[in-house]
Design an enzyme around this catalytic site. Structure first.
Site, PDB file in Angstrom:
ATOM      1  N   CYS A  81      80.296  20.586  37.179  1.00 39.22           N
ATOM      2  CA  CYS A  81      78.891  21.450  37.452  1.00 39.22           C
ATOM      3  C   CYS A  81      77.824  20.495  37.121  1.00 39.22           C
ATOM      4  O   CYS A  81      77.594  19.393  37.584  1.00 39.22           O
ATOM      5  CB  CYS A  81      78.782  22.684  36.787  1.00 39.22           C
ATOM      6  SG  CYS A  81      77.456  23.785  37.312  1.00 39.22           S
ATOM      7  N   HIS A 181      83.270  25.415  39.080  1.00 42.71           N
ATOM      8  CA  HIS A 181      83.776  25.346  37.657  1.00 42.71           C
ATOM      9  C   HIS A 181      85.294  25.552  37.899  1.00 42.71           C
ATOM     10  O   HIS A 181      85.712  26.686  38.000  1.00 42.71           O
ATOM     11  CB  HIS A 181      83.150  26.664  36.672  1.00 42.71           C
ATOM     12  CG  HIS A 181      81.832  26.263  36.638  1.00 42.71           C
ATOM     13  ND1 HIS A 181      81.576  25.713  35.429  1.00 42.71           N
ATOM     14  CD2 HIS A 181      80.524  26.661  36.890  1.00 42.71           C
ATOM     15  CE1 HIS A 181      80.037  25.631  35.422  1.00 42.71           C
ATOM     16  NE2 HIS A 181      79.610  25.971  36.009  1.00 42.71           N
ATOM     17  N   GLU A 183      87.292  25.699  35.526  1.00 37.60           N
ATOM     18  CA  GLU A 183      87.908  26.483  34.355  1.00 37.60           C
ATOM     19  C   GLU A 183      87.632  27.865  34.501  1.00 37.60           C
ATOM     20  O   GLU A 183      88.020  28.768  33.828  1.00 37.60           O
ATOM     21  CB  GLU A 183      87.179  26.125  33.127  1.00 37.60           C
ATOM     22  CG  GLU A 183      85.542  26.275  32.736  1.00 37.60           C
ATOM     23  CD  GLU A 183      84.621  25.653  33.658  1.00 37.60           C
ATOM     24  OE1 GLU A 183      83.360  25.663  33.375  1.00 37.60           O
ATOM     25  OE2 GLU A 183      85.005  24.814  34.303  1.00 37.60           O
TER      26      GLU A 183
END
Length: 200
Positions: A81, A181, A183
């Protein structure tokens, strides 16, 4: 086990990045210690918020020296990001240009789209030779939250469209980076992180 440092410079989803990397088998440390960041097998640079604020935090932990040392030895780095955006030459927010880390060529500028931020799930058009996206279907969706983007750079470039096409991932030498992202992207993000670990 592969050692990974998630760089703590006061910005980013540090614990969620740590958990996601641990899920795919990495030995993860969250730290601002420069020597640990240089010596780890892999380094992750996360980031949320404003480009200039992230750069101030990175300068505070000596990130430029860390990256110079790692890339001199071709040791893998993953930006996520705003952690991707700061790897570029410069970022422009609200008419103010801030210098980036200059690891990747290009400028971060406002995303030209009718709705900003670009928030939610979207697909990524990745090159066939990409290591990050190996084994992932073309329609795989990843989670984005951003209002700024890079439009042109060099290396293996993946693109996503929201209002206009933008660079959603790049692989160039030891540097990999994603605008989305991983994650926060469930199984797809885990697969991408596992692919990155294979390059570490």
């Amino acid at each position: 086990m592969t050692t990974v440092v998630v760089l703590d410079y006061g910005s980013g989803n540090l614990r969620s990045a740590q958990r996601a990397l641990e899920r795919v088998g990495a030995d993860v440390t969250v730290t601002s210690d420069a020597s640990a960041a240089v010596e780890a097998d892999g380094l992750v640079v996360p980031g949320v918020g404003a480009f200039a604020a992230c750069m101030a935090g990175l300068r505070g932990v000596g990130a430029a020296d860390v990256l110079t040392a790692r890339l001199r030895d071709e040791r893998p780095v993953l930006g996520i990001c705003v952690g991707m955006q700061v790897l570029f030459d410069a970022g422009v927010e609200h008419g103010v240009e801030s210098a980036g880390l200059g690891v990747l060529p290009g400028r971060v500028e406002a995303l030209r789209a009718p709705v900003r931020p670009h928030m939610g799930w979207n697909t990524v058009e990745a090159p066939k030779e990409s290591a990050l996206f190996a084994g992932l279907d073309a329609g795989t969706r990843f989670y984005f939250v951003h209002s700024y983007a890079v439009h042109e750079t060099s290396g293996l470039v993946a693109r996503t469209t929201h209002g206009e096409p933008f660079v959603s991932a790049v692989e160039r030498g030891a540097v990999s980076a994603t605008q989305f992202h991983p994650e926060k992207s469930g199984d797809a993000g885990a697969a991408l992180l596992e692919n990155w670990l294979k390059t570490v």
